[in-house]
Design an enzyme around this catalytic site. Sequence first.
Site, PDB file in Angstrom:
ATOM      1  N   GLY A 183       0.845  -1.182   0.000  1.00 26.56           N
ATOM      2  CA  GLY A 183       0.000   0.000   0.000  1.00 26.56           C
ATOM      3  C   GLY A 183       0.883   1.235   0.000  1.00 26.56           C
TER       4      GLY A 183
ATOM      5  CG  ASP B  30      -4.760   2.536   6.716  1.00 25.91           C
ATOM      6  OD1 ASP B  30      -4.927   3.646   7.235  1.00 25.91           O
ATOM      7  OD2 ASP B  30      -4.960   2.317   5.515  1.00 25.91           O
TER       8      ASP B  30
ATOM      9  CD  GLU C 192     -12.092  12.080  -1.554  1.00 24.88           C
ATOM     10  OE1 GLU C 192     -11.367  13.045  -1.835  1.00 24.88           O
ATOM     11  OE2 GLU C 192     -11.640  10.917  -1.404  1.00 24.88           O
TER      12      GLU C 192
ATOM     13  CB  ALA D 146      -2.697   8.356   1.463  1.00 22.91           C
TER      14      ALA D 146
END
Length: 405
Positions: free
Chosen positions: A12, A302, A170, A319
């Site tokens: 990620g 995370d 979003e 992020a």
Amino acid sequence: MSKPKIVILGAGYGGMMTAVRLEKELKAEDADITLVNKHNYHYQTTWLHEAAAGTIHHDRTRMLIKNVINTKRVKFVQDTVGSIDRENKKVALKNGEIEYDYLIVALGFESNTFGIKGLAENAFAIRSVNTARKIREHIEYKFASYNNDPDAKDSDLTIVVGGAGLSGIEFLGELVDRIPDLCKEYDIDPNKVKIVDVEGMPFVLPPFDRELAKYAQNYLESKGVTFKLSTFIKEATPEGVKVQKKDSEELEEIQAGTVVWTGGVKANHIPADSGFETNRGKIQVTEDLRYPEDDHIFAVGDVAVVFPKDAERPYPPTAQIAIQEAENLAKNIKHILHGEKTEAFVYKPKGTVASLGEKQAIGVVFDHKLTGKPAAAMKKVIDDRYLLMLGGVPLVLKKGKLNLL
């Protein structure tokens, strides 16, 4: 003397950036680096809501790992992590095992349904490229079938979104862009389409400035979104959801053809299942991002929780933070291998922007509030900056959102 083995679990934002930065920080003779991921690609998690709504193709969100890392410096293993054996410094994989001297846990998140009845079985969650693709295909199928299936109902055109945090808002922004195109393509009256957002808080976008959050809500409402605030999803069924307003005992049933849950995530279960001490499922790391009980294990993204010095609340899992953690960690791995003192991680916020579709957004960048098209442009700049950090100009030209040509 053999070189130390550095193993990174997960590709990620945190894991991928750690691998790329280690390439730059270390010499080839310093260590052997291995990146383990279940897919052969890295994807932009912050673009998944666009793929789910169908405003971009899902392939645009992902990039082959071999095209980003230097495979001569970083060995890539495509496999699924099963467990971590700290005592023997091994990681069990679906197809074998791998030994490490230094382990970086960057396994990311899982959807959290909070035990809501029927949610896992009857609702979608935006958590991967494949789930985003399924949502897009499902919504399009409902529209395509409406005028052709004799059993189709008006409620098939109702979309319920659970949660009005960043992901939910979003996604709503992309939906209001996408629905007019679907209606035109399948000859459907736009007035028959209903988009309903259910949020337990009395307002949307809890982390954002209230003025900006209200701007987002007003914009989405002007595009037809109905918000049910201070309202909780109590059950998801094949026909829709049952909701309950705060301080009310009555249940309201909303019939819907599509239910998408964006109301929460939790850390990957593997560290806790492997015996790590966790804080709400996350590895609570030290100031240099190490696991307190083992100096050879680190965590980012995370799956990690980091508390600022003398603070009661941790940094939020974003992020932006994962990327900064990766940069700090790569430097610290170099310090450790060279017998030097490590550096404490200090988050330097550069701002946050929430997109509301292609041409609308809200955000705060370097303490300046932005709305509308300027915010939307800044969102694209932020996205492209990450691509630049990850793979340089070629990756920006291939995947970037700003028209640089």
